[in-house]
Design a protein around this motif. Structure first.
Motif, mmCIF file in Angstrom:
data_model
loop_
_atom_site.group_PDB
_atom_site.id
_atom_site.type_symbol
_atom_site.label_atom_id
_atom_site.label_comp_id
_atom_site.label_asym_id
_atom_site.label_seq_id
_atom_site.Cartn_x
_atom_site.Cartn_y
_atom_site.Cartn_z
ATOM 1 N N GLU A 123 0.821 -1.214 0.000
ATOM 2 C CA GLU A 123 0.000 0.000 0.000
ATOM 3 C C GLU A 123 0.852 1.261 0.000
ATOM 4 O O GLU A 123 0.546 2.233 -0.681
ATOM 5 N N ASP A 124 1.908 1.269 0.798
ATOM 6 C CA ASP A 124 2.738 2.460 0.953
ATOM 7 C C ASP A 124 4.091 2.251 0.291
ATOM 8 O O ASP A 124 4.502 1.125 0.004
ATOM 9 N N GLU A 125 4.803 3.340 0.074
ATOM 10 C CA GLU A 125 6.151 3.245 -0.469
ATOM 11 C C GLU A 125 7.032 2.539 0.550
ATOM 12 O O GLU A 125 7.036 2.868 1.739
ATOM 13 N N VAL A 126 7.773 1.533 0.101
ATOM 14 C CA VAL A 126 8.567 0.741 1.028
ATOM 15 C C VAL A 126 9.938 0.451 0.445
ATOM 16 O O VAL A 126 10.193 0.617 -0.756
ATOM 17 N N LEU A 127 10.813 -0.003 1.352
ATOM 18 C CA LEU A 127 12.108 -0.521 0.955
ATOM 19 C C LEU A 127 12.012 -2.035 1.009
ATOM 20 O O LEU A 127 11.634 -2.603 2.033
ATOM 21 N N LEU A 128 12.332 -2.695 -0.083
ATOM 22 C CA LEU A 128 12.232 -4.147 -0.172
ATOM 23 C C LEU A 128 13.630 -4.745 -0.132
ATOM 24 O O LEU A 128 14.504 -4.360 -0.899
ATOM 25 N N THR A 129 13.851 -5.684 0.780
ATOM 26 C CA THR A 129 15.109 -6.401 0.861
ATOM 27 C C THR A 129 14.885 -7.808 0.349
ATOM 28 O O THR A 129 14.072 -8.543 0.904
ATOM 29 N N VAL A 130 15.580 -8.184 -0.684
ATOM 30 C CA VAL A 130 15.438 -9.513 -1.272
ATOM 31 C C VAL A 130 16.618 -10.369 -0.838
ATOM 32 O O VAL A 130 17.765 -9.961 -0.959
ATOM 33 N N SER A 131 16.324 -11.553 -0.334
ATOM 34 C CA SER A 131 17.366 -12.494 0.060
ATOM 35 C C SER A 131 17.286 -13.703 -0.843
ATOM 36 O O SER A 131 16.243 -14.338 -0.946
ATOM 37 N N GLY A 146 7.110 1.710 -5.142
ATOM 38 C CA GLY A 146 6.215 2.847 -4.983
ATOM 39 C C GLY A 146 4.903 2.449 -4.339
ATOM 40 O O GLY A 146 4.583 1.271 -4.176
ATOM 41 N N GLU A 147 4.127 3.432 -4.002
ATOM 42 C CA GLU A 147 2.827 3.202 -3.377
ATOM 43 C C GLU A 147 1.917 2.413 -4.319
ATOM 44 O O GLU A 147 1.851 2.661 -5.513
ATOM 45 N N GLY A 148 1.223 1.418 -3.776
ATOM 46 C CA GLY A 148 0.302 0.623 -4.570
ATOM 47 C C GLY A 148 0.985 -0.355 -5.508
ATOM 48 O O GLY A 148 0.410 -0.740 -6.526
ATOM 49 N N SER A 149 2.188 -0.798 -5.157
ATOM 50 C CA SER A 149 2.935 -1.710 -6.021
ATOM 51 C C SER A 149 2.654 -3.168 -5.665
ATOM 52 O O SER A 149 2.224 -3.489 -4.562
ATOM 53 N N THR A 150 2.904 -4.042 -6.619
ATOM 54 C CA THR A 150 2.919 -5.477 -6.358
ATOM 55 C C THR A 150 4.313 -5.994 -6.701
ATOM 56 O O THR A 150 5.007 -5.421 -7.548
ATOM 57 N N PHE A 151 4.703 -7.054 -6.052
ATOM 58 C CA PHE A 151 6.016 -7.624 -6.344
ATOM 59 C C PHE A 151 5.975 -9.124 -6.121
ATOM 60 O O PHE A 151 5.116 -9.655 -5.401
ATOM 61 N N VAL A 353 12.798 -15.480 0.087
ATOM 62 C CA VAL A 353 12.469 -14.634 1.229
ATOM 63 C C VAL A 353 12.730 -13.176 0.879
ATOM 64 O O VAL A 353 13.740 -12.846 0.270
ATOM 65 N N SER A 354 11.803 -12.305 1.256
ATOM 66 C CA SER A 354 11.998 -10.862 1.145
ATOM 67 C C SER A 354 11.537 -10.207 2.440
ATOM 68 O O SER A 354 10.658 -10.731 3.133
ATOM 69 N N THR A 355 12.115 -9.076 2.763
ATOM 70 C CA THR A 355 11.699 -8.318 3.942
ATOM 71 C C THR A 355 11.172 -6.962 3.511
ATOM 72 O O THR A 355 11.828 -6.248 2.749
ATOM 73 N N ILE A 356 9.986 -6.613 3.979
ATOM 74 C CA ILE A 356 9.388 -5.312 3.697
ATOM 75 C C ILE A 356 9.691 -4.352 4.842
ATOM 76 O O ILE A 356 9.396 -4.638 5.999
ATOM 77 N N VAL A 357 10.321 -3.254 4.529
ATOM 78 C CA VAL A 357 10.549 -2.203 5.509
ATOM 79 C C VAL A 357 9.601 -1.066 5.150
ATOM 80 O O VAL A 357 9.932 -0.181 4.375
ATOM 81 N N GLY A 358 8.401 -1.124 5.675
ATOM 82 C CA GLY A 358 7.373 -0.159 5.316
ATOM 83 C C GLY A 358 7.260 0.944 6.341
ATOM 84 O O GLY A 358 7.591 2.095 6.085
ATOM 85 N N LYS A 359 6.845 0.615 7.545
ATOM 86 C CA LYS A 359 6.662 1.624 8.571
ATOM 87 C C LYS A 359 8.002 1.977 9.207
ATOM 88 O O LYS A 359 8.983 1.259 9.088
#
Length: 368
Positions: A123-131, A146-151, A353-359
């Motif tokens: 929903e929000d702009e985030v930093l995505l860490t891919v492992s 970006g906001e409203g993205s899918t991955f 595995v991925s980590t979402i750093v959103g908030k």
């Protein structure tokens, strides 16, 4: 339930000759492995499963002790053996994840084996860490969404060594549940080791000079700084409640911030009985189970004992895991250790595995 379609059609013939339906046998194997049998004893279940396994491998209790016959039978029929038990291993893994508090709180699992799409919505702009897994190591890459993205989460093949326990099972020295437990726990340990280290590595993604990234000793003199970090993370997330996350060793260092007179008698009793410190001044404290990884001849802790994360409660599960299922098995060709009674196999599955750093969140590097 859809009828199981085997790659090796001779498996259907074996089930037919024995008068078994795979779906019934799979349920029996699953319940046996999970110690949830009803209406049948463990010994009766094990005898029925063992009969099937000998038929699949074209062995008998007498010939299994013949090293040459055992090796030839496993070379010919190992794929049939693992194709029949792979659903049982998968059921044990997934059931364990569904009952694990860490998974329930932090890991969002997409099970591709049951038809889930490898897609997550942000929903929000985030930093995505891919492992990405590469053997026993994992590499990280960063990207912004970006906001409203899918991955989608990239997957790679991951393996756990099995083999010796299969011989012990066929020789009657352990039962079916012990053999399956050895297989799925080896795999489960590898997966959890990555996930636990993944969560603690989130802190390294914060800029060094960020107001949410602190390097400090924990003592009564630094408590105001720690309290301010708790307040800042809460404020940045709409005055959300925050929790303190770290290894058991790390969270116990919170006691150095001040005396414990603020604790209730019940909290002190809990600390005495369980070793856990309980909530810190009203903030939940969550312990991440420690895991070891082998580095040559030594063991390395995967969860940092000098780090605390300050995470807002109510946020989406930060770790995204895609599990593809469809296990495969390969024989490990290690000539130096290739003994007739120690055939080695690697049970392989694909996941990512991925980590979402959103908030906004806080990271404390404990020094001193």
């Amino acid at each position: 339930m859809n009828k199981k379609v085997f790659m090796d059609k001779s498996i259907d013939t074996i089930f037919s000759k024995m008068g078994y339906e795979y779906e019934d046998m799979n349920a029996l194997m699953r319940d046996s492995a999970m110690h949830r049998l009803e209406g049948v004893s463990a010994a009766e279940a094990d005898a029925k499963i063992r009969e099937l396994m000998f038929n699949l491998l074209e062995l008998t209790p007498e010939t299994v002790e013949n090293k040459k016959m055992y090796r030839r039978a496993m070379a010919r029929n190992k794929d049939k053996f693992f194709e029949v038990i792979e659903d049982t291993v998968e059921d044990c893994l997934i059931q364990g994840w569904n009952e694990d508090p860490f998974f329930m709180d932090y890991v969002d699992v997409k099970n591709m084996a049951v038809g889930d799409r490898n897609e997550f919505y942000v929903e929000d702009e985030v930093l995505l860490t891919v492992s990405k897994v590469a053997g026993d190591h994992h590499d990280f890459s960063l990207q912004r969404l970006g906001e409203g993205s899918t991955f989608s989460v990239k997957t790679a093949t991951y393996g756990a060594a099995v083999g010796a326990d299969i011989k012990l099972y066929l020789a009657g020295r352990i039962d079916f549940s012990k053999m399956i437990e050895a297989v799925y726990k080896a795999f489960d340990k590898k997966i959890k080791a990555l996930l636990y280290s993944e969560l603690t590595n989130v802190g390294s993604k914060l800029p060094v000079n960020s107001m949410f990234n602190k390097a400090m000793a924990l003592s009564s003199t630094t408590k105001p700084t720690f309290d301010q970090l708790l307040e800042d993370v809460s404020t940045a997330n709409g005055n959300s409640e925050v929790m303190i996350v770290g290894s058991s060793v790390a969270v116990k260092k919170l006691e150095a911030l001040d005396c414990v007179d603020w604790r209730s008698e019940a909290a002190k009793e809990e600390r005495f009985r369980t070793g856990r410190i309980g909530p810190f001044e009203g903030h939940p404290v969550v312990e991440i189970p420690q895991q070891f990884a082998k580095k040559g001849a030594t063991l390395e802790r995967l969860v940092k004992d000098d780090q605390l994360l300050i995470i807002p409660t109510g946020m989406d599960k930060p770790i995204k895991m895609v599990y593809e299922g469809d296990a495969s098995i390969v024989e490990v060709m290690d000539v130096a250790e290739r003994m007739d009674d120690t055939m080695k196999f690697e049970y392989q599955m694909s996941f990512g595995v991925s980590t979402i750093v959103g908030k906004y969140f806080g990271n404390v590097k404990i020094t001193g």
